[in-house]
Design an enzyme around this catalytic site. Structure first.
Site, PDB file in Angstrom:
ATOM      1  N   ASP A  46      -1.407   1.246   0.785  1.00 37.09           N
ATOM      2  CA  ASP A  46      -0.170   1.862   1.233  1.00 37.09           C
ATOM      3  C   ASP A  46       0.203   1.320   2.613  1.00 37.09           C
ATOM      4  O   ASP A  46      -0.020   0.137   2.901  1.00 37.09           O
ATOM      5  CB  ASP A  46      -0.325   3.389   1.267  1.00 37.09           C
ATOM      6  CG  ASP A  46       0.974   4.109   0.941  1.00 37.09           C
ATOM      7  OD1 ASP A  46       1.886   4.075   1.797  1.00 37.09           O
ATOM      8  OD2 ASP A  46       1.089   4.683  -0.148  1.00 37.09           O
TER       9      ASP A  46
ATOM     10  N   HIS B 197       4.133   7.049   5.163  1.00 37.26           N
ATOM     11  CA  HIS B 197       3.941   7.186   3.722  1.00 37.26           C
ATOM     12  C   HIS B 197       2.458   7.279   3.357  1.00 37.26           C
ATOM     13  O   HIS B 197       2.041   8.174   2.602  1.00 37.26           O
ATOM     14  CB  HIS B 197       4.599   5.996   3.029  1.00 37.26           C
ATOM     15  CG  HIS B 197       4.726   6.116   1.543  1.00 37.26           C
ATOM     16  ND1 HIS B 197       3.750   5.682   0.686  1.00 37.26           N
ATOM     17  CD2 HIS B 197       5.725   6.607   0.758  1.00 37.26           C
ATOM     18  CE1 HIS B 197       4.133   5.887  -0.561  1.00 37.26           C
ATOM     19  NE2 HIS B 197       5.341   6.457  -0.548  1.00 37.26           N
TER      20      HIS B 197
ATOM     21  N   ASN C 207      10.675   5.781  -9.454  1.00 33.32           N
ATOM     22  CA  ASN C 207      11.695   6.758  -9.080  1.00 33.32           C
ATOM     23  C   ASN C 207      13.103   6.392  -9.544  1.00 33.32           C
ATOM     24  O   ASN C 207      14.080   6.839  -8.962  1.00 33.32           O
ATOM     25  CB  ASN C 207      11.722   6.923  -7.559  1.00 33.32           C
ATOM     26  CG  ASN C 207      10.439   7.495  -7.020  1.00 33.32           C
ATOM     27  OD1 ASN C 207       9.726   8.199  -7.724  1.00 33.32           O
ATOM     28  ND2 ASN C 207      10.125   7.192  -5.776  1.00 33.32           N
TER      29      ASN C 207
ATOM     30  N   SER D 195       5.498   8.851  -5.758  1.00 34.48           N
ATOM     31  CA  SER D 195       4.501   8.557  -4.724  1.00 34.48           C
ATOM     32  C   SER D 195       3.715   9.804  -4.356  1.00 34.48           C
ATOM     33  O   SER D 195       2.557   9.733  -3.984  1.00 34.48           O
ATOM     34  CB  SER D 195       5.189   8.030  -3.456  1.00 34.48           C
ATOM     35  OG  SER D 195       5.420   6.660  -3.531  1.00 34.48           O
TER      36      SER D 195
END
Length: 504
Positions: free
Chosen positions: A182, A215, A310, A372
């Site tokens: 990430d 994130h 998404n 996520s």
């Protein structure tokens, strides 16, 4: 240069249209000096309309097309891929090593990185001619475009109780290591595991222990935020004993990384002893190199989990849509599929992904939505359950997660919810039974009244179970698909023997 403009009236007025090379709006007119007969006037009018249409069309293009550039797919290259990176897979280790050295010395190609385990070189190829030359080499297995993968958060946590993580003890989790690929982690965050439980590496994206994006820190909190400390939030695993390995592939400002970098990052996870790889990221482009790499890792005993995407469509997102990867969709508090969640035949599980609260850099907490956010719920549950049965294989643990999931939507597996909502307690209870129950279609070889084509394999595709599985019109051998097919929630489940459930 001027363009003659003729205005239709009795006098057939003709003028001059001036248009700059920059296609701006400057206009000057020289008014009529002559009459034109009808045939010539008609010809001029046709020419004018054609040229104006070309001007308008050209004005819609941001820049001219260069046909010497390689053909691209997936993303708009001007927006996302301004570097012509390719993965070149060699047939042998020897040819790979030789090629790496030659590329490094070349002025024509630019060496970016090597993937030694895959015998692959990542390089810049500027034209289709360059690509074709590498494809036609006898020592090259294939050449594919390197593409970007993207963070899968929408914006703006809650689901620890929903996945029943609190009903499963986390006393054994130190035998697990979750690798988070990430944007890094805020190493000093007081609600995350301490430094002795953290390791990491930076895949060309900066210091892994600094998360300027937030994130990665948010994902880490859902997996392992410390509970019972009167601060912030609690993760799926609460005792602070889970080992985390962080691979930073997204820099502080950006939201994408290369597919080849992702392979390298996953290899780093494996090299550092990770049992689970968690990737809250994805992109629309398939990669053979990526698929092969993840399949090998899964076969070697690593559970791989990724965000379904998404886009709110049935499109595939990768790496989630590789068979070796658990694809995770998102649901809200009402256990309804989030509008943004991808829905297709590769979705395996769903988890909370709307308004999920978790850790954020600077000793803060934020709420975000996206697949996520659902992905780390599954990653945490996988580590939690596997910690009780470390002798089980990756395939057995994955099967337990899928078979024990809370069925949502249409009976059986469907494209929106996959096998359903991941359930830590259910998976634990299933594995405590000693082995996994096996479902077989009953009767074996069943098909509906329309013929052999419409068998249980056909019903397993798309939303066929939901659309036709209970329709009496298609009853055959005394059963409809929802009764006969495992894929539709029917079939026959066989029992199995009991084994010890104590961790080794």
């Amino acid at each position: 240069p001027g363009l003659a403009l003729c205005f239709r009236n009795d006098a057939s007025l003709c003028g001059i249209y001036q248009h700059s090379p920059q296609f701006n709006s400057n206009r000057t007119y020289q008014y009529p000096t002559t009459k034109m007969n009808p045939p010539i006037r008609k010809l001029f009018l046709s020419l004018v309309l054609f040229l104006i249409s070309q001007i308008l069309y050209c004005n819609c293009l941001d820049d001219p097309i260069d046909f010497t550039e390689p053909i691209t797919s997936g993303f708009d290259v001007r927006e996302s891929e301004n570097e012509e990176r390719y993965i070149v897979k060699f047939k042998s280790k020897k040819s790979f090593q030789k090629a790496v050295e030659s590329v490094k010395m070349s002025h024509r190609y630019i060496h970016i990185m090597k993937l030694s385990r895959e015998n692959s070189e990542v390089m810049t190829l500027k034209t289709l001619k360059d690509v074709k030359e590498w494809e036609e080499r006898d020592d090259v297995e294939y050449v594919e475009r390197d593409h970007k993968v993207y963070l899968q958060a929408e914006e703006v946590p809650f689901g620890i109780e929903m996945v029943e993580a609190l009903d499963v003890s986390d006393e054994f989790v130190s035998n697990q290591k979750v690798c988070i690929i990430d944007s890094g982690i805020d190493k000093g965050h007081p609600d995350l595991p301490t430094a002795d439980k953290l390791s990491g590496s930076s895949n060309g994206a900066g210091n892994w222990s600094i998360d300027g994006n937030g994130h990665g820190t948010h994902v880490a909190g859902t997996i392992a935020a410390i509970g019972g400390n009167d601060r912030g939030v609690a993760g799926v695993i609460r005792n602070g004993e889970l080992n985390l390995h962080i691979v930073k592939v997204f820099n502080n400002a950006g939201n994408w990384a290369w597919a080849s970098s992702l392979i390298g990052a996953a290899n780093e996870c494996v090299d550092n002893g990770s049992t689970i790889i968690s990737m809250s990221l994805g992109g629309p482009s398939y990669s053979l190199a990526q698929e092969n790499a993840f399949e090998k890792m899964y076969n070697d005993g690593v559970i791989i989990i990724a965000a379904a995407g998404n886009n709110g469509s049935s499109n595939y997102s990768y790496p989630a849509s590789y068979n070796s990867v658990i694809s995770v969709g998102a649901i809200n508090r009402d256990k309804t599929l989030a509008s943004f969640s991808q829905r297709n035949n590769q979705v395996d599980l769903v988890a909370p992904g709307v308004n999920v609260r978790s850790t954020f850099p600077g000793e803060k907490y934020r709420s975000f939505s996206g697949t996520s956010m659902s992905t780390p719920h599954v990653s945490g549950v996988a580590a939690l359950v596997w910690s009780h049965f470390p002798s089980k294989t990756a395939q057995e643990v994955r099967q337990a997660l899928e078979l024990s999931a809370e069925d949502l939507g249409s009976p059986g597996r469907d494209n929106k919810y996959g096998h359903g909502l991941v359930n830590a307690k259910g998976a634990l209870n299933l594995l405590e039974g000693g082995c996994l129950p096996v479902c077989t279609d009953s009767p074996i070889g069943w098909h509906d009244s329309d013929g052999a084509t419409f068998n249980c394999d056909w019903y397993a595709m798309s939303n066929n179970c939901a659309d036709y599985g209970n329709n009496e019109k298609y009853r055959h051998n005394g059963k409809v698909a929802s009764e006969a097919c495992c894929s539709c929630g029917g079939g026959k489940v066989d029992d199995c023997a009991t084994e010890s459930s104590s961790p080794s």
